[in-house]
Design an enzyme around this catalytic site. Sequence first.
Site, PDB file in Angstrom:
ATOM      1  N   ASN A  43     -29.830  10.037  25.778  1.00  0.00           N
ATOM      2  CA  ASN A  43     -30.361   9.121  26.785  1.00  0.00           C
ATOM      3  C   ASN A  43     -29.921   9.601  28.163  1.00  0.00           C
ATOM      4  OD1 ASN A  43     -30.943   7.042  28.528  1.00  0.00           O
ATOM      5  ND2 ASN A  43     -30.120   5.437  27.234  1.00  0.00           N
ATOM      6  N   ASP A  50     -22.520  14.611  31.127  1.00  0.00           N
ATOM      7  CA  ASP A  50     -22.797  13.480  30.230  1.00  0.00           C
ATOM      8  C   ASP A  50     -22.257  13.772  28.836  1.00  0.00           C
ATOM      9  OD1 ASP A  50     -23.589  11.007  29.380  1.00  0.00           O
ATOM     10  OD2 ASP A  50     -25.752  11.407  29.456  1.00  0.00           O
ATOM     11  N   HIS A  84     -17.761  11.140  29.054  1.00  0.00           N
ATOM     12  CA  HIS A  84     -17.367   9.991  28.233  1.00  0.00           C
ATOM     13  C   HIS A  84     -16.145  10.393  27.415  1.00  0.00           C
ATOM     14  CE1 HIS A  84     -20.947   7.540  29.139  1.00  0.00           C
ATOM     15  NE2 HIS A  84     -21.588   8.692  29.178  1.00  0.00           N
TER      16      HIS A  84
HETATM   17 ZN   LIG Z   1     -26.258   7.437  31.254  1.00  0.00          ZN
END
Ligand SMILES: [Zn+2]
Lengths: 443, 326
Positions: free
Chosen positions: A282, A309, A64
Site C-alpha cells: 500500500n 516504507d 516501520h
Molecule cells: Zn503509508
Amino acid sequence: MSNTSYLIRGARPLGAAPADLLIVDGLIAALGAEAAAHAAAGGATVIDARGQIMLPGMVDLHTHLREPGREDAETVETGTRAAAKGGFTAVHAMANSNPVADTAGVVEQVWSLGKRSGWVDVRPVGAVTVGLAGERLSELGAMADSRARVRVFSDDGICVHDPVLMRRALEYVKAFDGVIAQHAQEPRLTEDAQMNEGEVSAVLGLVGWPAVAEEAIIARDVLLAQHVDSRLHICHVSTAGSVDIIRWAKERGIKVTAEVTPHHLLLTEELVRSYDPVYKVNPPLRREADVMALRAALADGTIDVIGTDHAPHPSEAKECEWAQAAMGMTGLETALSVVQHTMIETGMISWADFARITSTTPAAIGLLADQGRPIAVGEPANLVFVDADARWIVDPYAMATKGRNSPFKGLELPGKVVSTFFHGHPTVLDGELNTPVPTNGDL
Amino acid sequence: MKHLLSTLDLSRADAIRILDIAEEMAAVGHREVKKLPALRGRTVVNLFFEDSTRTRISFEAAAKRLSADVINFAAKGSSVSKGESLKDTAQTLEAIGADAVVIRHWASGAPARLAATDWIDAPVINAGDGTHEHPTQALLDAFTLRTHWAKVRGIQSSGTDLTGMRVSIVGDILHSRVARSNLWLLRTLGAEVTMVAPPTLLPVGSGSWPCKISYDLDATLAAGTDAVMMLRVQGERMHAAFFPNAREYSRRWGFDDARLATLDAADSAATIIMHPGPMNRGLEISSGAADSPRSTVLAQVSNGVAVRMAVLYLLLSGDQQRPAGN
Ligand SMILES: [Zn+2]
C-alpha cells in the site's frame, strides 16, 4: 562516542575523484592529501576503500520498526541492524505501532530503544491523531518537546481524511516547524482495495485501488498547505497523476515535499498476476507508465526523496490468500541497490543526486542536525561506502531484518554496502554487521 | 494440464479435449448404471471456503460417477478465523492423501496460490474463486453452447469449436467470475462476445477485453445474438449504489417477457437463454424467459456433471501422462 580513528583510503566522495579520509572522534578530521599526513593518522586503523563510492549516511523518512507491539515482526534492534546494513545512519520510525506513538511517552520509548541499540539514529514519527483514529489531534507539542524531538508527524497506514483535522494539524505544527507526512488514500474510494485498479485488476477479479484515490487527497492537501502556509510531505507517491499535482504545487511555491519508494521505481502490477502476496503493498504497485513518471519526477526534483516504507511482516501474514495477506514489503537492505539500478544505471541521476535524495533532503525535511551533512572536515562522520560494481542476488533469509517479505527475492541487483560509519564508528565492515556505537549511558 | 485454475491459460486443444470427453461422460449419465470405475481408490476433496451447494453437489456427483471417494470439507468462516489458514488446511489434506482438491474460495486467486505453493502436491481444480474465475462453469456453458451450435448447423459437435457464434453476457460483470471465465473460453473457442451491463458493473479496465461492450440490452438483441447469458445479480449489491433500484435494473438489463416476445417476433428461433443459477426470477430474468423453450438452465446443470467428470478424469487418470499441451 568512539575514540578510534580511521584512515579510509581511496574512496570516491559522491563518485568523484578518489580521496583519503580521516575520521577522529566521530568527526571528519581531514580529507584528501592531508588526511594521511594528519597528526592523528598515525594511530588510525587503515581501511582500503579503493574503487568504492563514499556517500553521506542514508536517512530514511519512512521505516516501520514495529516496536512496541509487534516485536514478532521487527524490533528496534533488528530494524536498525537492517538499516545499518543497508547504508542508513538515521531512520524515522512510523507511528503505527501498538500502542500508537501518539504521546511523548511512546515516542521517548522508541527513541531510547534506538539510542540503546546504537546502530542508527532513530527518530520517532508522531501520530497526527490519537490512536490513528482520525478524530482528535495527538499531543503534537508534547512529542515535539520530548527528548525524541519529534518533527515529522504521520498517521501513515491511514490517511488523515477529515479535511478540517488535516488543516488544523498543518497549522499547529508550524509552532515547532513540524511537517505532516500524509498517507494519501481516499478511504471510500479504496474500500476493500487489493491492487491497482485497471486492466490487471479487471482480469484478476481483485478490488481496485484507483489512482484517483491518491491524487484526490494530494490535490486537496497541497491546497490546504498553501492556505495555511505550512509544510506538507507526501508519503510514497505512486502514480503519474500524483506527480503532476505535486509539480503544479511546487511551481506555485507551496511547501510540499514528496517521497517515492524503491519498489515503486521498479515493480509493476503485472507481478500481481502470480497472486503472490509478497507483491501486496500500500499504495499498490502501479503501471509501467507510472513507474516511468516516478523515475522522471525523482530525476527532475519533483519528488524529493527516497522513503523505503520498510514494512516487515511475519511469514504467516504473507503465507496465505492474497486477500488475507498483510500489505507491505521490506526495503532497508535493498534500497541503495534498487535506486542504483533504476536511477543511476539508467543515467537519470548521479551519485551526487543520490546523496541528495537519500540523505541531504530527507535529513532537512526531518530537521536532523547532524545527518545529511556534506562530506567535509568538521562534519559528523555518518558515511556509507559502496562497491557500485558488485552484483548480488537478493536472499531474504540472508537479511538482518526479521521480515522475509522482500519483493526483490531472487533478483540480481547492483551495488553493495561495504561499510557504514555512524558517528565515526563502523557499524558495518566488509559488508557484514560490525558493532553498534557503544552507549555512554546518556539516555 | 496439472491443474485447472482458469480458462485464461486453457489452450484450445485442451478445452476441446475436455468438451469431447465430457460428451462421452454425458452418455454415461443416460445409462442405467451411471458409474465408471475410472477413479476407483482415488480421493477427491471438495474444499469449500464459501457455500455453494449446487457446485459442491455437482462435483460430488461427478467424482462418484467415476467411483472416486469424496470428502467434503467445509471450511466456513475461515475468512475471519486466523486459526485455520489455507496453508494448514492444505497440509492436512496432503497428509490425508488427497488425490485432487476441488476448491471454492471467497478470495480471488486462492486456488492459484494453492497450486503455486509446495503446501500440497495434488491437482487443484478451481470451483470458483472470489470475483476471478469459475472455469468449470465456463466449460459447462461452452458444452451447452457447442451442443446447440452444432445442432443449428446440423453437424456433430465432437471436435468442433464455437467459431462464428455470437454470445451476449448480460448483467453484473464486475462481480462475476462466470463472466470472466466465459469470456476467455468463448474467445479461445472462436465465439464473438458482447458484454452488456450498466457502466457501474463493468470493471475499470474491461475496455481492453476482447469483446464488445454495450450498455444497451435491446440494441444488442436487435443486432442479433445466438445466446444470451444472464448473470445473477446479488441482492446485497443493490444497496451499494451500483444501480438505483431493482425495478430500474430489471427494466434496462433484465431478460423480461417483453424481450422474450421481441426475440420471438424477430424470428430468432435459434437464440438460447442461459443462466448459471441460482436465478433471481423477476430481477435479471422473468419466469417466462426462465421457463421458455429457449432456456437451457436445466441442461446446464446436467452438463455440469459431465464436464466435471471430464476434468477430474483428465487430471486424475493415467490419461494425463499423455501429452496434453500445457
Ligand atoms: Zn503509508
